[in-house]
Design a protein around this motif. Structure first.
Motif, mmCIF file in Angstrom:
data_model
loop_
_atom_site.group_PDB
_atom_site.id
_atom_site.type_symbol
_atom_site.label_atom_id
_atom_site.label_comp_id
_atom_site.label_asym_id
_atom_site.label_seq_id
_atom_site.Cartn_x
_atom_site.Cartn_y
_atom_site.Cartn_z
ATOM 1 N N GLU A 130 -3.722 1.070 15.652
ATOM 2 C CA GLU A 130 -2.620 0.107 15.510
ATOM 3 C C GLU A 130 -3.195 -1.271 15.199
ATOM 4 O OE1 GLU A 130 0.651 0.284 18.349
ATOM 5 O OE2 GLU A 130 -0.273 2.070 19.237
ATOM 6 N N VAL A 131 -2.632 -1.892 14.172
ATOM 7 C CA VAL A 131 -2.990 -3.255 13.797
ATOM 8 C C VAL A 131 -1.693 -4.049 13.786
ATOM 9 C CG1 VAL A 131 -4.131 -4.734 12.116
ATOM 10 C CG2 VAL A 131 -4.850 -2.345 12.350
ATOM 11 N N PRO A 132 -1.474 -4.929 14.757
ATOM 12 C CA PRO A 132 -0.172 -5.604 14.875
ATOM 13 C C PRO A 132 0.144 -6.548 13.726
ATOM 14 C CG PRO A 132 -1.397 -5.713 16.933
ATOM 15 C CD PRO A 132 -2.343 -5.220 15.903
ATOM 16 N N ALA A 133 -0.864 -7.198 13.169
ATOM 17 C CA ALA A 133 -0.609 -8.173 12.093
ATOM 18 C C ALA A 133 -1.656 -8.007 11.011
ATOM 19 C CB ALA A 133 -0.627 -9.596 12.639
ATOM 20 N N LEU A 134 -1.210 -7.517 9.871
ATOM 21 C CA LEU A 134 -2.119 -7.253 8.759
ATOM 22 C C LEU A 134 -1.564 -7.882 7.489
ATOM 23 C CD1 LEU A 134 -4.519 -5.651 7.476
ATOM 24 C CD2 LEU A 134 -2.925 -3.750 7.179
ATOM 25 N N PRO A 135 -2.301 -8.771 6.825
ATOM 26 C CA PRO A 135 -1.841 -9.291 5.534
ATOM 27 C C PRO A 135 -1.832 -8.145 4.526
ATOM 28 C CG PRO A 135 -3.681 -10.579 6.412
ATOM 29 C CD PRO A 135 -3.596 -9.337 7.215
ATOM 30 N N ALA A 136 -0.724 -7.952 3.867
ATOM 31 C CA ALA A 136 -0.597 -6.843 2.912
ATOM 32 C C ALA A 136 -0.329 -7.410 1.534
ATOM 33 C CB ALA A 136 0.514 -5.898 3.339
ATOM 34 N N HIS A 137 -1.372 -7.849 0.860
ATOM 35 C CA HIS A 137 -1.229 -8.380 -0.499
ATOM 36 C C HIS A 137 -1.104 -7.191 -1.451
ATOM 37 C CE1 HIS A 137 -2.078 -12.715 0.178
ATOM 38 N NE2 HIS A 137 -2.527 -12.215 1.314
ATOM 39 N N GLY A 138 0.123 -6.883 -1.780
ATOM 40 C CA GLY A 138 0.430 -5.681 -2.537
ATOM 41 C C GLY A 138 1.567 -4.917 -1.900
ATOM 42 N N GLY A 139 1.943 -5.326 -0.682
ATOM 43 C CA GLY A 139 3.106 -4.743 -0.039
ATOM 44 C C GLY A 139 2.823 -3.445 0.686
ATOM 45 N N ALA A 140 3.866 -2.925 1.305
ATOM 46 C CA ALA A 140 3.753 -1.703 2.097
ATOM 47 C C ALA A 140 3.309 -0.515 1.249
ATOM 48 C CB ALA A 140 5.098 -1.401 2.765
ATOM 49 N N GLU A 141 3.724 -0.484 -0.016
ATOM 50 C CA GLU A 141 3.350 0.642 -0.867
ATOM 51 C C GLU A 141 1.848 0.697 -1.079
ATOM 52 O OE1 GLU A 141 5.134 3.209 -1.919
ATOM 53 O OE2 GLU A 141 6.663 2.327 -0.611
ATOM 54 N N LEU A 142 1.221 -0.468 -1.209
ATOM 55 C CA LEU A 142 -0.231 -0.476 -1.382
ATOM 56 C C LEU A 142 -0.927 -0.004 -0.111
ATOM 57 C CD1 LEU A 142 -2.728 -1.086 -3.034
ATOM 58 C CD2 LEU A 142 -2.627 -3.453 -2.248
ATOM 59 N N VAL A 143 -0.404 -0.395 1.051
ATOM 60 C CA VAL A 143 -0.995 0.066 2.303
ATOM 61 C C VAL A 143 -0.985 1.590 2.340
ATOM 62 C CG1 VAL A 143 -0.850 -0.002 4.816
ATOM 63 C CG2 VAL A 143 -0.246 -2.034 3.482
ATOM 64 N N ARG A 144 0.141 2.172 1.982
ATOM 65 C CA ARG A 144 0.235 3.645 1.982
ATOM 66 C C ARG A 144 -0.688 4.257 0.931
ATOM 67 N NH1 ARG A 144 5.794 2.057 2.168
ATOM 68 N NH2 ARG A 144 6.632 2.278 4.291
ATOM 69 N N ALA A 145 -0.786 3.609 -0.225
ATOM 70 C CA ALA A 145 -1.636 4.136 -1.298
ATOM 71 C C ALA A 145 -3.112 4.092 -0.926
ATOM 72 C CB ALA A 145 -1.401 3.330 -2.583
ATOM 73 N N LEU A 146 -3.502 3.150 -0.060
ATOM 74 C CA LEU A 146 -4.900 3.045 0.337
ATOM 75 C C LEU A 146 -5.255 4.023 1.447
ATOM 76 C CD1 LEU A 146 -5.520 -0.820 0.310
ATOM 77 C CD2 LEU A 146 -6.059 0.844 -1.463
ATOM 78 N N PHE A 147 -4.419 4.118 2.461
ATOM 79 C CA PHE A 147 -4.754 4.962 3.616
ATOM 80 C C PHE A 147 -4.258 6.396 3.473
ATOM 81 C CE2 PHE A 147 -5.180 0.755 5.632
ATOM 82 C CZ PHE A 147 -6.369 0.933 6.336
ATOM 83 N N GLY A 148 -3.162 6.615 2.755
ATOM 84 C CA GLY A 148 -2.581 7.952 2.652
ATOM 85 C C GLY A 148 -3.537 9.015 2.129
ATOM 86 N N PRO A 149 -4.271 8.761 1.027
ATOM 87 C CA PRO A 149 -5.165 9.796 0.489
ATOM 88 C C PRO A 149 -6.340 10.133 1.398
ATOM 89 C CG PRO A 149 -4.662 8.131 -1.184
ATOM 90 C CD PRO A 149 -4.171 7.600 0.116
ATOM 91 N N LEU A 150 -6.558 9.368 2.462
ATOM 92 C CA LEU A 150 -7.711 9.579 3.331
ATOM 93 C C LEU A 150 -7.393 10.444 4.545
ATOM 94 C CD1 LEU A 150 -9.124 5.935 3.236
ATOM 95 C CD2 LEU A 150 -9.823 7.907 1.872
#
Length: 510
Positions: A130-150
């Protein structure tokens, strides 16, 4: 700023083993000095059924300003950098500061090392981050695109600008929850994902990105970055968009990917094999011996000229000798050198002096990394392709893949293949009996074996083929090098008119 890592367990495999893996005792609160503040490790819960470790980083804003002076201030040197020294999100939002603290405090766990529980370090765990505050330059979709394939299940919750004023909308920060079921990820893999991707999402580094950052990225990205669908974005952002470092990282990652695909070592692929330089006998008693490599290039240039080729591929270009020769002839308007070895391409670039070459001349030549064992859409549409002293460097089992990639997929109008004639080896006084000409040669063909292979390839893919001797032809053992000239047959004559002509010439010569 902080993050938590949780796992579950049983009495046989207690969750408190997390303390062994992180090398931090669950019954203690520990503090560690960092360059920009103090990192604290504590365990909000520690039972055999569930254990949570928290990393809390207290950032010293004065140290951040002082150490960052002249470097990446605030948000990476933005126009409001002066104000950003005093008003910024660095003490609160996950960033490269947290990634560096993660690496410093959990260095052994990051490497997957645990002397007390080595078997647990190698086992996947049920994990929750859990990371309570994360800058997401690229939005939630980018977060999913980075961690999802792993292998992570990703939950991203936008953080509102102000809960009292919902009409203001969401901030650029998100709350991130990552979950990986058992038998998916080890703790070391999870930490390496966080170490790379937290600064990528923040899209800023609090320190100067030097060349050794490429090595750090490749170490942390081992086993996952080479095949990640967002590899280019990850590499560029992690290296602060420094073009030279990004190119180096991408080239090295491509070598890793190719080595994995071939189930071999990177060193074996990136071997930068040089061309042979053994001389042939002089054409007469007063002539100087001409190196065989030079005579090969002359024969190739003559065959390309006769074929009327203007756009040429040098497949397996090595250190760029043939590319250099092609550039000297203005008839060749586009020349592409392809090799799997980045070391060879680096030598070729220096040989051609690409950095200082004029714009018009540089526009004629391209060097690119690629494996001839795989189809590549970049290679389609060319007049001719040259495989000069290439096929013998492949295992015989890999030849069908090369054959399809060149003749079946790329399909240039003309293909030239040169290879040693093993029968001629007895004429080399310096070559021990039974040895091939180069230590990297996997095989060397007789004239009959080469012609049989060439005819089969031509018939399968709709080409005609002729054979040209290269070097002085010995009446008993033939020429030192043999060359096959493949030409696309008429589509209405798949048996190949040129093939029949070639066979007729062979019969007449016999």
């Amino acid at each position: 700023m902080f993050l938590t890592i949780s796992t579950t367990g049983t009495h046989e495999r207690p969750a408190t083993d997390l303390g062994f893996l992180l090398h931090k005792h669950p019954g203690k609160t520990q503090a560690f000095s960092t360059s920009y503040g103090t990192a604290h490790v504590l365990y909000p819960e520690a039972t055999p059924e569930r254990c949570t470790a928290a990393l809390l980083l207290e950032v010293d804003p004065v140290a951040l300003v002082r150490r960052g002076k002249g470097k990446n201030k605030g948000r990476g040197g933005a126009p409001d950098a002066a104000l950003a020294q005093y008003v910024n999100d660095r003490p609160y939002a996950a960033s490269s500061l947290l990634a560096v603290a993660l690496s410093a405090v959990f260095s052994s766990a990051l490497r997957g090392v645990c002397a007390a529980r080595p078997e647990r370090a190698a086992q996947p765990l049920p994990l929750r981050v859990e990371v309570p505050a994360l800058p997401a330059h690229g939005g939630a979709e980018l977060v999913r695109a980075l961690f999802g394939p792993l292998g992570w299940t990703v939950a991203v919750t936008p953080v509102p600008l102000d809960v009292r004023f919902p009409e203001w909308g969401d901030s650029r920060y998100v709350q991130l929850v990552l979950e990986a079921p058992e038998e998916t990820l080890t703790l070391g893999e999870a930490l390496r994902h966080l170490y790379v991707l937290l600064p990528v999402l923040d899209d800023a580094k609090h320190y100067w990105v030097s060349p050794d950052e490429v090595d750090k990225l490749l170490r942390a990205g081992e086993g996952w970055l080479a095949d990640h669908p967002e590899q280019e974005l990850i590499t560029s952002r992690y290296l602060a968009r420094r073009g030279s470092l990004t190119r180096e990282a991408k080239e090295r990652l491509e070598l890793v990917r190719l080595a994995d695909a071939d189930d071999t070592d990177v060193e074996e692929i990136d071997n930068a094999v040089d061309e042979g330089t053994a001389p042939t006998a002089p054409t007469d008693s007063n002539a100087q011996p001409v190196p065989l490599a030079e005579r090969r290039r002359e024969a190739i240039l003559a065959a390309l000229t006769e074929a009327g080729a203007c756009r040429v591929l040098d497949l397996g270009c090595g250190q760029g000798q043939l590319v250099q020769a092609l550039l000297k002839d203005v008839r060749f308007t586009e020349i592409v050198g392809v090799d799997v070895s980045m070391r060879a391409l680096t030598v070729a670039s220096r040989r051609l002096d690409l950095d200082r070459m004029g714009e018009r001349q540089a526009g004629r030549v391209t060097l690119m990394q690629g494996s001839l064992a795989y189809t590549d859409k970049r290679l389609k549409g060319y007049d001719a392709a040259v495989l000069s002293e290439v096929v013998e460097h492949l295992d015989l089992a890999r030849l069908p893949a090369l054959e399809y990639a060149v003749f079946g997929s790329a399909r240039p109008r003309t293909v030239l293949v040169t290879t040693p004639n093993v029968e001629y080896n007895v004429r080399w006084e310096s070559l021990p009996a039974g040895h091939v000409r180069h230590a990297d040669h996997r095989f060397e063909w007789t004239r009959e074996e080469f012609r049989a292979w060439a005819h089969e390839v031509a018939e399968r893919h709709g080409y005609g083929v002729e054979f040209v001797p290269v070097g002085d032809e010995d009446p008993e053992v033939g020429p030192p090098t043999q060359m096959a000239v493949f030409t696309q047959a008429d589509k209405n004559d798949r048996t190949g008119k040129n093939d029949r002509i070639s066979k007729k010439k062979e019969e007449q010569a016999a």
